[in-house]
Each structure stands twice: as structure tokens, then as C-alpha cells.
Design an enzyme around this catalytic site. Structure first.
Site, short mmCIF file in Angstrom:
data_model
loop_
_atom_site.label_atom_id
_atom_site.label_comp_id
_atom_site.label_asym_id
_atom_site.label_seq_id
_atom_site.Cartn_x
_atom_site.Cartn_y
_atom_site.Cartn_z
N MET A 1 28.36 35.00 24.71
CA MET A 1 29.15 34.43 23.62
C MET A 1 29.82 33.12 24.06
O MET A 1 29.87 32.15 23.29
CB MET A 1 30.20 35.43 23.14
CG MET A 1 30.94 34.99 21.89
SD MET A 1 29.84 34.61 20.50
CE MET A 1 29.91 36.14 19.58
N GLU B 1 42.24 52.85 36.55
CA GLU B 1 43.22 53.20 35.51
C GLU B 1 42.92 52.54 34.17
O GLU B 1 43.18 53.12 33.12
CB GLU B 1 44.64 52.82 35.95
CG GLU B 1 45.22 53.72 37.04
CD GLU B 1 44.90 53.22 38.44
OE1 GLU B 1 44.09 52.26 38.56
OE2 GLU B 1 45.45 53.77 39.40
N LYS C 1 59.91 59.63 40.04
CA LYS C 1 59.43 60.78 40.80
C LYS C 1 60.50 61.87 40.95
O LYS C 1 60.20 63.05 40.90
CB LYS C 1 58.95 60.32 42.19
CG LYS C 1 58.16 61.39 42.93
CD LYS C 1 57.50 60.86 44.18
CE LYS C 1 56.65 61.95 44.83
NZ LYS C 1 55.92 61.45 46.01
N PHE D 1 58.31 50.48 47.51
CA PHE D 1 56.84 50.52 47.59
C PHE D 1 56.28 51.02 46.25
O PHE D 1 56.74 52.01 45.71
CB PHE D 1 56.42 51.46 48.73
CG PHE D 1 54.92 51.64 48.79
CD1 PHE D 1 54.09 50.57 49.09
CD2 PHE D 1 54.34 52.89 48.54
CE1 PHE D 1 52.72 50.74 49.13
CE2 PHE D 1 52.96 53.05 48.58
CZ PHE D 1 52.15 51.97 48.88
N GLN D 2 55.29 50.32 45.74
CA GLN D 2 54.65 50.61 44.46
C GLN D 2 55.65 50.65 43.30
O GLN D 2 55.48 51.38 42.34
CB GLN D 2 53.84 51.91 44.51
CG GLN D 2 52.65 51.80 45.47
CD GLN D 2 51.57 52.84 45.24
OE1 GLN D 2 51.85 53.96 44.86
NE2 GLN D 2 50.32 52.47 45.51
#
Lengths: 165, 564
Positions: B473, B50, B162, B112-113
Site C-alpha cells: 500500500m 503481549e 503486586k 524495575f519494570q
């Protein structure tokens, strides 16, 4: 010629800011989150809806130098749900305090002092007396100090509400 | 006609003229993905992470000027996207990011999630929404695009539960946005501009200090015109590379921590600093109380919070940069400016005395040589993306940028792992250009899985890994400021990048000589396939010149003989 140093060393001042915001979910966390993320102070914050509209008014008391106050006002203005930000210069400020004392404290003394600060007795039960006072924040601070000698059981202060004169 | 919330999402994107979406499906966003399957007006590019979906949308947005769109699911899908959102927020990139959320009935139950997505995205987005009522959905999407792409651009996040995507309601996409609390100032204050122009005309050593805002407001050519008309020299920030074009007579160079000596001295000596869409970042100013301290400051910005945030401003002007610069050209036409020829030639002397340079070598490849070689070979035919680190600074210093939006880097946040996915977005949005990603052996591994996306969607990104087996760096800072204690930055153990590229189905090269590199580059350009060129470069090269942290711009460590 410029001297940037002088720009950073301005006096720390106390500033009352009122913010008109759309009364929507998440708006308070946006404002508070802005203050915490950028390290600004909140000394007090009060919120209430403005009746008959979709807006709420927040009154925020903060401290900082000129540059910080300037940034706070600009950053608040930048938030999408903020309609208007006012930096108040000449305001009437009021704060309310509720104090509970044991019933065995001298009630008449307490009552006289409360009246001196625009307050009075609100409630009496078998074991406690509750008084309230509403006045300018500095006077309320003073009042709370004085009343500490009556062994208060509880002290509850509101935040500041303010209006330009 | 009633349609589902999910269909509203795809229909709204269609209304906005979106032609590509980057994303990654999951449980809470499945209804939307079902609609994506049924439609044909935009392409969906499935990234492999993502974070990469957001960076790809950023690369697309930065290089085309259009709003980038990404779609992710709830919980871990969204949290993976946060780095991308923060990156876009810091660089003011217009994005609309849609995330799924658990159903409204589950919100607040640690389902969940489930994660408080709007709580997390609040400090790293320009604005965000949690859509609890399907009736709000079309308006919210319309507002999101408007907010993302107006004023100071930025990412806008929309979180959709959802059940809202499953519900049905009447759909009508709004034509207008009605946001009484959001009205960015476009038009400058004329009196204020006049005062600023008078101050500029009276000054002896004025300097245009140009930032990323010049790219965002599409006014590079107006700035060139303004500089030519007034004969005032220009310095660019990292984000503004390409505004003036490398060969422009009035471009003194990039300023800041790794800027050119001449550009930093210009900022130090100027008596009138005109900031055009820059924000006085600490990597530009060095020690703040020493920065441009002889100067009156004119600061033009669309975002009032940038003005006087860090330095005292004598002439603040809030407005769209393009509109304002056009106004400056108009009012400048009728004005007499001082003669700045001596000032310009002084800066050119500085440039000649202390040019950007490096000690080339025939026995091993110098990273700066690689960048110059690509510049000679492709020049304006390529759009350049970088990751973050030494290679990023060398690219900013040594690539000959000639037009705005040719340069694509993570400036504000400095996100390692930005390069490859952003270069995919560039490749998708600019099919007439070669998409080059300069990266380091540290950065490339942060989103290496996107080679798969490049191969699957035929996005011919050429990754040039300047491989010094160091986290370069950080190692440079350890060498300079930590008495050479190389703590956790030695990457001697690295994969075989050539084989790795081949494992994903791309083309891999490993080169150790200049001739090999030239051949590999030529081959990669001809084949037009995703490629990775692993270039073994001089290990101990450091980025110079450098303003050490906490020092002023006139206290640079210069390119001495130390750079062997």
C-alpha cells in the site's frame, strides 16, 4: 440544502465551562489530556472540591468556534468520572491578582488604584508591598496593565471562577 | 472468608463468565498467574508477545460479541500491549485488560519494570484504573466489564500493583454497578425520530450509510428489514461489511477511498443521508466539504461526540442503534414513503457500468483472484481476518460476506500485525468456522511468532500471504503520488514462508500457479492445522478504484486498463 462550509466558518468565541467531576486520582489528567489530545485551548482552569461531597468543580475558560465548543462539551461529558458539564451563557466571572511592588513606589497611588478595582493592600514589609484585587477578568487585565508602570516585582493571577446569574 | 487480591481477579473473571484469557506472565503479575494455575474454569492462552494477546482478545470479542480479556505484566509487558489497546479503542472493541504493576511502595521510584501505565493508557482506552486498595478490586473489575460492554464499547485497562494482589481481604463480587456519572443513552428521543422519519419519507434519493456500530449493536438483520420495508439503498463502510450480505438487492457496496464507484456516487448524489452507527471517517468522506453536500443528514449514534463532529447534522439522534432501528421500523409501518425505484435503478446502472473488477491473468496469480477463490470455496463457512494494506482492501472488496461478525479487521488504527493474533482469537471463539487470515508479506512478519501459539493451542488458522515482495500500500502511494520513488518498501529480501511455518510446527505451502493454490487451500482446510500459504502474486497490482487523498468521492481514479 446543506452547506457544510458554513458550518466550519463560525466565529471564534470565548466560552466558560464548568465541569463537575468525581474527586478521584487521575481525574485532572483525564480532563487536561482530553484538551491536549484533541488540540483544544485552555485559557484558564481552576479546580476546588465541592464541600460536603465527593465531587470537585472545575471552571475552564476556552476559545473555539461553535463546532469545537460543542465537541469539547460532548467529549467532557463522555469521560466516565464527569457528572455534569455546563456551558455558561450568562455568568458572573471573577479573577484574583496579587501584585508585589518595591517599597519605594508611591504607595498611596497604588492603594487608590487598587481600591478602584475592589482591591487593597495585603501586606507591607521593609522592601515590598503586596496588593490584591478581585474583579471580572477583563478588568483585572486592565488593572494589571495600569499597575505595570509601578515596576511590579511579581504578578500572580488566579484562574477564573464563574457562576450563572 | 478472606482471599488474596490475585484470587479475587480469577474469581471475578469466573463471575463474569469468562471462558478464555489471553496473556503473558511476568514479575509484577505473578500472584495472579499462580491463581490461574490453580483454577479450571477458564482457559489461559499463552501468546508469544503481549501485543498479540490484546489482538487475540479483540478477534475473540469482534467475532463472538463477548468481552475479550487479556492479562499482561508491568513495564515492557504493558507497553507492548499499548498498540492493541489503541487498536481496540479506535474500533470500539469491548476488552478488559489487566496489567501488573510494581508494589505501591515502589510506585514513583523508577523501580524495575515500572512505568506509569495508567498515564500511557489514558488516551487509548475508554476508561482505566489503578487499584491501590484491595477493597476496591471487586468493584473495579465489575465496573470495567460494565463500561467495556455498554454504550459505545471500548477497552478498559486495570493496573494492579503486586502488593495488592498479595494482600488478603473479604471478597464479595458486586451484583450491581453503581456509576452515577456513567449512564449511556439507550432510548432515542421519539419526537426527534419522528421528524427524521418524515424527512426520509419526503426525500427523493435517501441512502442508508451503515458503519461498524451496526455490527456492535447486533442490528444487521433489523437494518436489512428497514431497508426492504422502505426500499432505500444501502452503502457500507469498511467496518460494516457483512451487515447486508453480499447478494442483497439493496446493497450498493462499500463506499470510501477504495469503495465502489456506485456507492461513492450514491453518497455524492443523495439528498438524505441516514448514518447508522458510522462516524464520517476521513477514509470514507474524502474531501469533507464536498461530501454528500446535497443531503440532509440524519445521524444515529450511541456516542454523542460522533454526531456533528465532522459534518453538520440536521437530525441528530442519540441512542442504541438496535433500539432506534426497531423504532424506525415501527414508525415506518404507518407511513407513506416516496417511490425510490428510479433512484435504486440509477445506482444499479452505475454498478453495472462500473463494477468492481480486475484483469485476471493465467500467467501469474492476481491477489483478487485468490480472495474470490477462497470466497467460492468457503463462503459463509469462514470468518475472515486481515492485516493492513492492499490485501485488506482487496478482501473488503472481493470477499462475499454474508453475515455480521464474519469480517474482522483493524479499521480505525490500521495496525499491521493484527491479523494472525486476531485470527487466533476467532479460531478460539468459533470452532464451527474456518479461521482465515488474509495477510501481506509485510504485515505477517510483525507478529509471526504467534504461529507458535496457534500450534501449541491447536488454533487452526489458515494464513494466506498475498506475497508481492512489497510493502504494497505504501508502494502504491509512492507510485501514484511520489513519482515512483520506491523508498524503503521493496521487500525483495523475505524469508521462506513455507519453511518458516514448518519451523513453528505448522503446515507451509508456497504456490505460484492457480492450480497449486487451489490444491493447497483444499489441503489446509482438510488438515485443520495451523497453516501458511505463501502465494506469489502479481507484483505491481494496485488497489482500485481510488479516491486520491484530498479529493471528493465523485473524483475517483477508476479501474481503467492501467490495472494490468
Amino acid at each position: 440544502m446543506n452547506n457544510f462550509n458554513h458550518y466550519y466558518d463560525t466565529q471564534i468565541t470565548r466560552q466558560v465551562i464548568s465541569v463537575i467531576v468525581i474527586n478521584e486520582h487521575n481525574v485532572l489528567s483525564r480532563i487536561v489530556g482530553l484538551f491536549s489530545a484533541r488540540g483544544y485551548n485552555i485559557d484558564s482552569l481552576t479546580v476546588a472540591p465541592i464541600s460536603g461531597s465527593e465531587y470537585s468543580r472545575m471552571t475552564i475558560v476556552t476559545t473555539g468556534d461553535k463546532r469545537i465548543i460543542d465537541q469539547i462539551v460532548k467529549q467532557l461529558n463522555k469521560l466516565i468520572p464527569v457528572l455534569k458539564v455546563n456551558e455558561h451563557q450568562n455568568v458572573i466571572e471573577k479573577e484574583t491578582v496579587l501584585i508585589k511592588f518595591p517599597i519605594d513606589q508611591p504607595i498611596s497611588d497604588i492603594d487608590v488604584l487598587a481600591r478602584a478595582y475592589n482591591g487593597h493592600i495585603q501586606n507591607v514589609t521593609d522592601d515590598a508591598i503586596v496588593i490584591s484585587a478581585t474583579d471580572a477578568p477583563s478588568r483585572i487585565a486592565n488593572f494589571t496593565n495600569i499597575m505595570s508602570k509601578f515596576k511590579p516585582l511579581e504578578v500572580v493571577k488566579s484562574g477564573v471562577v464563574a457562576m450563572e446569574r | 472468608m478472606k482471599i488474596t487480591g490475585a484470587k479475587m481477579v480469577t474469581e471475578s473473571l469466573k463471575e463474569e463468565g469468562v471462558d478464555v484469557v489471553f496473556g503473558y506472565p511476568g514479575g509484577a503479575i505473578m500472584n495472579v498467574y499462580d491463581e490461574i494455575y490453580k483454577q479450571s474454569f477458564f482457559q489461559h492462552i499463552l501468546t508469544r508477545h503481549e501485543q498479540a494477546a490484546i489482538h487475540a482478545a479483540e478477534g475473540y470479542a469482534k467475532s463472538t460479541g463477548r468481552v475479550g480479556v487479556a492479562i499482561v505484566t508491568s513495564g515492557p509487558g504493558f507497553t507492548n500491549a499499548v498498540t492493541g489497546l489503541a487498536d481496540a479503542y479506535m474500533d470500539s472493541v469491548p476488552l478488559v485488560v489487566i496489567s501488573g504493576q510494581v508494589p505501591t511502595t515502589i510506585i514513583g521510584t523508577d523501580g524495575f519494570q515500572e512505568i506509569d501505565a495508567v498515564g500511557i493508557s489514558r488516551p487509548c482506552t475508554k476508561h482505566n484504573y489503578l487499584v491501590k486498595d484491595i477493597k476496591d478490586l471487586p468493584r473495579v473489575i465489575k465496573e470495567a466489564f460494565h463500561i467495556a460492554n455498554t454504550g459505545r464499547p471500548g477497552p478498559v485497562h486495570i493496573d494492579i500493583p503486586k502488593d495488592v494482589t498479595a494482600e488478603v481481604a473479604d471478597f464479595k463480587y458486586p451484583k450491581e454497578v453503581n456509576l452515577p456519572t456513567y449512564k449511556p443513552t439507550v432510548n432515542y428521543n421519539k419526537r426527534q425520530l419522528k421528524k427524521a422519519m418524515d424527512a426520509i419519507a419526503k426525500s427523493k434519493k435517501p441512502l442508508f450509510y451503515v458503519g461498524g456500530g451496526a455490527i456492535l449493536s447486533n442490528c444487521a438483520y433489523e437494518i436489512r428489514k428497514l431497508a426492504e420495508m422502505t426500499n432505500i439503498p444501502v452503502v457500507e463502510t469498511l467496518m460494516a461489511r457483512g451487515v447486508m450480505g453480499e447478494n442483497h438487492d439493496l446493497l450498493i457496496g462499500m463506499l470510501g477511498m477504495h469503495g465502489e464507484f456506485a456507492a461513492n456516487m450514491a453518497a455524492h448524489d443523495t439528498d438524505c443521508l441516514i448514518s447508522l452507527g458510522a462516524r464520517f471517517d476521513d477514509r470514507v468522506t474524502g474531501r469533507l466539504d464536498e461530501f454528500a453536500k446535497k443531503a440532509k443528514v440524519v445521524h444515529i449514534d450511541i456516542d454523542p461526540t460522533s454526531i456533528a463532529k465532522l459534518v453538520h447534522t440536521n437530525y441528530p439522534i442519540v441512542g442504541d442503534l438496535k433500539v432506534t432501528v426497531e423504532g424506525m421500523i415501527e414508525s415506518g409501518k404507518k407511513m407513506e414513503f416516496n417511490d425510490y425505484r428510479n433512484w435504486v435503478s440509477l445506482l444499479k446502472d452505475y454498478k453495472e457500468k462500473e463494477p468492481l473488477r480486475y484483469n485476471d491473468s493465467d500467467s501469474f496469480i492476481k491477489p483478487q483472484w485468490v480472495i474470490q477463490k477462497v470466497g467460492e470455496t468457503l463462503g459463509s463457512k469462514a470468518i475472515i481476518t486481515t492485516d493492513v494494506g492492499q490485501h485488506q482492501m482487496w478482501t473488503a472488496q472481493f470477499y462475499p460476506f454474508s453475515f455480521p461478525r464474519q469480517w474482522n479487521t483493524s479499521g480505525g488504527l490500521g495496525t499491521m500485525g493484527y491479523g494472525l493474533p486476531a485470527a487466533m482469537g476467532v479460531a478460539r471463539g468459533n470452532k464451527d468456522k474456518v479461521s482465515i487470515n488474509f495477510t501481506g508479506d509485510g504485515s505477517i512478519l510483525m507478529n509471526i511468532q504467534e504461529l507458535m501459539t496457534c500450534v501449541e493451542f491447536d488454533l487452526p488458522v489458515i494464513n494466506i500471504v498475498l506475497n508481492n515482495n512489497y510493502l504494497g500500500m505504501v508502494r502504491q502511494w509512492q507510485t501514484l503520488f511520489y513519482e515512483n520513488r520506491i523508498s524503503q518498501t521493496d521487500l525483495s529480501m523475505q524469508p521462506d514462508f513455507k519453511m518458516l511455518a514448518e519451523a513453528f510446527g505448522g503446515i507451509g505451502y508456497r504456490v505460484t500457479t492457480k492450480a497449486e493454490f487451489e490444491a493447497a487451500l483444499k489441503d489446509a482446510i482438510e488438515k485443520k492445522k495451523p497453516a501458511m500459504i505463501d502465494v506469489v502474486v502479481a507484483r505491481d497490482e494496485i488497489v482500485l478504484p481510488m479516491v486520491p487523498n484530498g479529493h471528493a468521492l465523485n473524483e475517483m481514479t477508476l479501474i481503467g486498463d492501467s490495472n494490468e
